[in-house]
Design an enzyme around this catalytic site. Sequence first.
Site, PDB file in Angstrom:
ATOM      1  N   ASP A 216      37.478  17.099  22.657  1.00  0.00           N
ATOM      2  CA  ASP A 216      38.062  16.592  23.905  1.00  0.00           C
ATOM      3  C   ASP A 216      38.893  15.341  23.661  1.00  0.00           C
ATOM      4  OD1 ASP A 216      36.608  18.578  25.229  1.00  0.00           O
ATOM      5  OD2 ASP A 216      34.902  17.239  25.597  1.00  0.00           O
TER       6      ASP A 216
ATOM      7  N   TYR B 112      26.952  17.749  16.959  1.00  0.00           N
ATOM      8  CA  TYR B 112      27.611  16.630  17.631  1.00  0.00           C
ATOM      9  C   TYR B 112      26.646  15.455  17.737  1.00  0.00           C
ATOM     10  CZ  TYR B 112      31.685  19.241  19.307  1.00  0.00           C
ATOM     11  OH  TYR B 112      32.854  19.955  19.389  1.00  0.00           O
TER      12      TYR B 112
END
Lengths: 251, 251
Positions: A52, A110
């Site tokens: 993102d 992540y």
Amino acid sequence: MNYRLLIQYEGTDFHGWQIQANNQRTVQGELTRVLSMLEGAAVTVHGSGRTDAGAHAEAQVANVHLERPFTPDKLLIAINGNLPRDIRIMNVETAAPDFHARFSAKGKTYRYRVLNASVMSPFWRRYALHEPRPLDLAKMQCAARLFFGVHDWTAFSAARSDAENRVREVTRLDIEKFTETRMNAELIEFTISAEGFLRYMARSIVGTLLEVGRGEKTSETVWQAIVTGERRLAKETAAAHGLTLLKVHYD
Amino acid sequence: MNYRLLIQYEGTDFHGWQIQANNQRTVQGELTRVLSMLEGAAVTVHGSGRTDAGAHAEAQVANVHLERPFTPDKLLIAINGNLPRDIRIMNVETAAPDFHARFSAKGKTYRYRVLNASVMSPFWRRYALHEPRPLDLAKMQCAARLFFGVHDWTAFSAARSDAENRVREVTRLDIEKFTETRMNAELIEFTISAEGFLRYMARSIVGTLLEVGRGEKTSETVWQAIVTGERRLAKETAAAHGLTLLKVHYD
């Protein structure tokens, strides 16, 4: 030759990984520009997946096919010499012809960082979410266990997600607390591994766990969100700048 | 009331601590602007000392006299609410009327960070010097011992330094190596304490020790620089962005 690249980037000044139609600055765009220049022809850089806008990567993986015969060491130096300093190639190696950064990937990890302190450190403002309210670590760790396993993650993904199949296996969700030495404050790290992530999934899981940590949501509600897929039960998406792609897993 | 402020700043986008005649962006300038606004009158912010353009602070100390009766907590919130995010007030307390951040200081500790890796991490580029060449830690640690004690630091200060007396006591000079987890590379930290620092002194000491680490200078030359005060023997000043003011010491 098919080259495999290991890439770090600070996402602050990028509109994410993927090349955008409107010519905004992206990581894939910068890499494509440099690699096409080195090849002397347009090339396609395949990443393991999007990140993102504002999110970071400590170890993004990409591959690119080049006709020109670079040694891996020379290619690394040539790319870094032409990239801006917020992207660095950490390693280059030659790969099997059929290696594809996205399709060969078996999973990803992540990390999401939260600085839990009344005042935000200037040194962490780009890399961690600032949460000044108290967080109950034990409650978050308890709720985190609900996320393990194979589930449909509809409640924890973007409504406009284009994935048809939203079933993924989450294999790890650790929440650890450190004392950040510059601040003498608590840094909370969420580490999430899955065979794949839907759009906003990592940030939505963290946002929901932070609600649990602040006492705004119970483990029961979290479980309902997981089993029913109702987005209103999960809801909060944690800000992108706290998120870092830590590792892409391959066989 | 005399207020004592504990301040962090990322120095990247500042022309150092001290207000400049040419209206460049400085830390003291930003604090003076905000505190004068809160007071409703021009105030003077006294720092413990200057920091160079690009250098950082984890715990700079300043004091300011205000007529308006703020509680420390309210003042902290009011200042931070009006500062840019690269400066943060970490703590406010009331101080004795004669407390002066500069004149009351008994010493300072600086930290200098060096990332010793072939490729520079995007996450450290603002806070650490990049040194891709090998550094001999043991040689640097050995030479570091020469810096302890009371010496005239002429060889390790700016030629245009305005200090008449260049004798200072260095009380600590540690060099430690860590594995930086994001990079899996070596981060070398120099920690230097002295009762006072001349202009460029910390950066000059580190620059000279790095020359020793690269095998370009011997401990003997370093010792000659210390005892003779000849600037050509010390010479190299390490870049400002690796330097952080770690602590100001008071009684």
